[in-house]
Design an enzyme around this catalytic site. Structure first.
Site, short mmCIF file in Angstrom:
data_model
loop_
_atom_site.label_atom_id
_atom_site.label_comp_id
_atom_site.label_asym_id
_atom_site.label_seq_id
_atom_site.Cartn_x
_atom_site.Cartn_y
_atom_site.Cartn_z
N TYR A 1 0.99 -1.26 -0.18
CA TYR A 1 -0.09 0.03 0.15
C TYR A 1 0.86 1.24 0.04
O TYR A 1 0.36 2.19 0.70
CB TYR A 1 -0.86 0.07 0.94
CG TYR A 1 -2.06 -1.05 1.21
CD1 TYR A 1 -3.21 -0.42 0.40
CD2 TYR A 1 -1.98 -2.32 1.37
CE1 TYR A 1 -4.43 -1.39 0.39
CE2 TYR A 1 -3.12 -3.01 1.19
CZ TYR A 1 -4.22 -2.56 0.86
OH TYR A 1 -5.36 -3.52 0.50
N TYR B 1 -14.57 -4.94 3.48
CA TYR B 1 -13.03 -5.36 3.43
C TYR B 1 -12.91 -6.51 4.35
O TYR B 1 -13.07 -6.74 5.29
CB TYR B 1 -12.43 -4.32 3.85
CG TYR B 1 -10.90 -4.57 3.58
CD1 TYR B 1 -10.14 -4.70 2.36
CD2 TYR B 1 -9.96 -5.26 4.82
CE1 TYR B 1 -8.84 -5.33 2.05
CE2 TYR B 1 -8.86 -5.58 4.59
CZ TYR B 1 -8.13 -5.61 3.45
OH TYR B 1 -6.89 -6.01 3.13
N ASP C 1 -16.57 -12.00 10.33
CA ASP C 1 -15.17 -11.70 10.10
C ASP C 1 -14.87 -10.60 11.27
O ASP C 1 -14.78 -9.45 11.39
CB ASP C 1 -14.81 -10.86 8.90
CG ASP C 1 -13.71 -10.34 8.73
OD1 ASP C 1 -12.67 -10.80 9.58
OD2 ASP C 1 -13.08 -10.00 7.44
N LYS D 1 -5.00 -10.36 13.65
CA LYS D 1 -4.78 -8.98 13.91
C LYS D 1 -4.37 -9.09 15.30
O LYS D 1 -3.16 -9.32 16.00
CB LYS D 1 -5.79 -7.88 13.79
CG LYS D 1 -5.85 -7.79 12.14
CD LYS D 1 -6.17 -6.14 11.85
CE LYS D 1 -5.93 -5.94 10.32
NZ LYS D 1 -7.08 -5.74 9.32
#
Ligand SMILES: *Cc1c(COP(=O)(O)O)cnc(C)c1O
Length: 426
Positions: A19, A146, A238, A267
């Site tokens: 990114y 996302y 999610d 995460k």
């Protein structure tokens, strides 16, 4: 190698970053050490990590307790194949997770990251219907979703500039409006019409992170999930981002009345120490793969599945997360975020504020469209870096989601800097 060459310069010569656009962004900042919420760069500058290093860190950098546990494990067993073999950290972590996840979750499947956790969840659903001999092929997701950067996860994510080059290779997904008072009725009608063909519904509960920390009501999501359950649609929740205290409760699931069939975690799972992904599921899902027929196997595994070090880091992180002290920190951050958001409401540069648990987002007023490519993004990013704060705005949305160990003085400094930016940027 010339001894005057900096890490930053060597990086540019050899490394490609995610990114990032080198001609616009310039060379990356080389970090040589982390301690608590601080990152220390090679040029002597320090930064408060206000976004927990892309939403992964929970207890601060280089936490001594996690380090100690990892060191011990490294001397015992660094890794072992996970097909046909197992080990104590993977078992202990599965037991631990099942004790805190919604009580219908019964099995833990390991992988490496958030995208793989989601890929596996999708494969579990599709193969569940395959194994049970039912033809259900449609996949439902939410607008602006996302779920990751691999092909399957891009497919269930919003179509955008991120996915444009691959558009022809993404599988078909039906995108629904985010549930709210106005949209629920239409969503239900749409779902009802196709109910027999729907394999699963995947969603980010309560907060759509990458979309700009967009938030929606637990009551509306609960109602939609309950409706899906009645129609026999499998639910993939999610929680890669929302898990492990981010939203103020241990999981976003703890705000909802309906339990999902499958959950995705990553995460914060290891406290931001090592990559690890988890896909948990219910007994009926697991059962559909148990067979004397080998073709019913879930054919998915990564070389580093259930890496013992990553599992130990996760166990250590959970030890810290489940302490009363940490719960109080999360509560303190939550309250302070709300107070700050109220105090800047009505400022000429504040379009809107959103907050939930340790997450605070501020949408900057802008003449351009609100999206990832908004030109305010670079201005704001640079502004906060100059002031020693790592923020990574999503377009004109700045957000704050600090490690839970952040002190009041550090929060004060960030809030004060945001106030200053509101006067000076935009
Ligand atoms: C970050 C994220 C992912 C992808 O996780 P990676 O570890 O970056 O592959 C998936 N889902 C959600 C909701 C996320 O925020």
């Amino acid at each position: 190698m010339n001894h005057e060459t900096t890490l930053s310069q060597r990086d540019v010569a050899a490394v490609w970053h995610p990114y990032s656009q080198l001609p616009i962004d310039g060379p990356p900042i080389a970090i040589v050490e982390g301690k608590g919420v601080y990152l220390y760069a090679e040029d002597g500058r320090s930064y408060i990590d206000a976004i927990s290093s892309w939403w992964v860190n929970l207890h601060g950098h280089a936490h001594p307790y996690i380090a100690e546990q990892l060191y011990k494990q490294l001397h015992k067993l660094e890794h072992v194949i996970f097909a046909g073999f197992t080990h104590s950290p993977a078992i202990a972590l599965a037991e631990r997770l099942l004790s805190i996840l919604p009580d219908n979750q019964r099995k833990i499947f390991y992988s490496d990251n958030g995208s793989t956790a989601v890929e596996i969840a999708l494969k579990m659903c599709l193969q569940y219907w395959h194994n049970t001999g039912q033809c259900k092929k449609k996949i439902i997701a939410l607008k602006d979703a996302y779920h990751g950067d691999t092909f399957g996860t891009m497919s269930v994510s919003a179509r955008s500039n991120w996915t444009k080059p691959f558009e022809n290779y993404l599988f078909e997904v039906i995108f629904l409006e985010v549930p709210n008072e106005l949209s629920l009725k239409t969503i239900k009608e749409k779902l009802y019409a196709i109910r027999q063909e729907v394999a699963c519904f995947i969603y980010e509960p309560l907060v759509q992170g990458s979309a700009g920390m967009k938030m929606y009501e637990a009551s509306h999501l609960s109602e939609l999930l309950c409706f899906c359950k009645e129609l026999g649609i499998l639910l993939i929740q999610d929680e890669v981002f929302t898990g492990f205290g981010r939203t103020g409760k241990l999981f976003a699931a703890d705000y909802l009345h309906t339990q999902p069939d499958i959950m995705c975690l990553s995460k914060g799972l290891t406290g931001g120490t090592l990559p690890l992904g988890v896909t948990s599921c219910t007994e009926p899902i697991y059962h559909a793969f148990l067979s004397n027929d080998r073709t019913k196997t879930l054919f998915h595994g990564h070389s580093y599945t259930a890496n013992p070090l990553a599992c130990v880091a996760a166990l250590a992180s959970l030890d810290l997360l489940l302490k009363e002290e940490t719960r109080l920190c999360i509560q303190r951050i939550t309250t302070r975020h709300i107070d700050f958001a109220r105090s800047i409401r009505g400022h000429r540069n504040v379009q809107t504020t959103r907050f939930l648990g340790t997450i605070l987002a501020i949408e900057w007023r802008s003449d351009d469209v609100t999206n990832y490519f908004n030109p305010l993004r670079d201005q704001l990013y640079d502004y906060f870096l100059q002031k020693g704060i790592l923020m990574r705005p999503l377009g004109n949305v700045i957000y704050l989601l600090p490690p839970y160990c952040i002190k009041d003085e550090e929060l004060d400094y960030i809030y004060a800097t945001i106030r200053l930016a509101l006067e000076e940027v935009g």
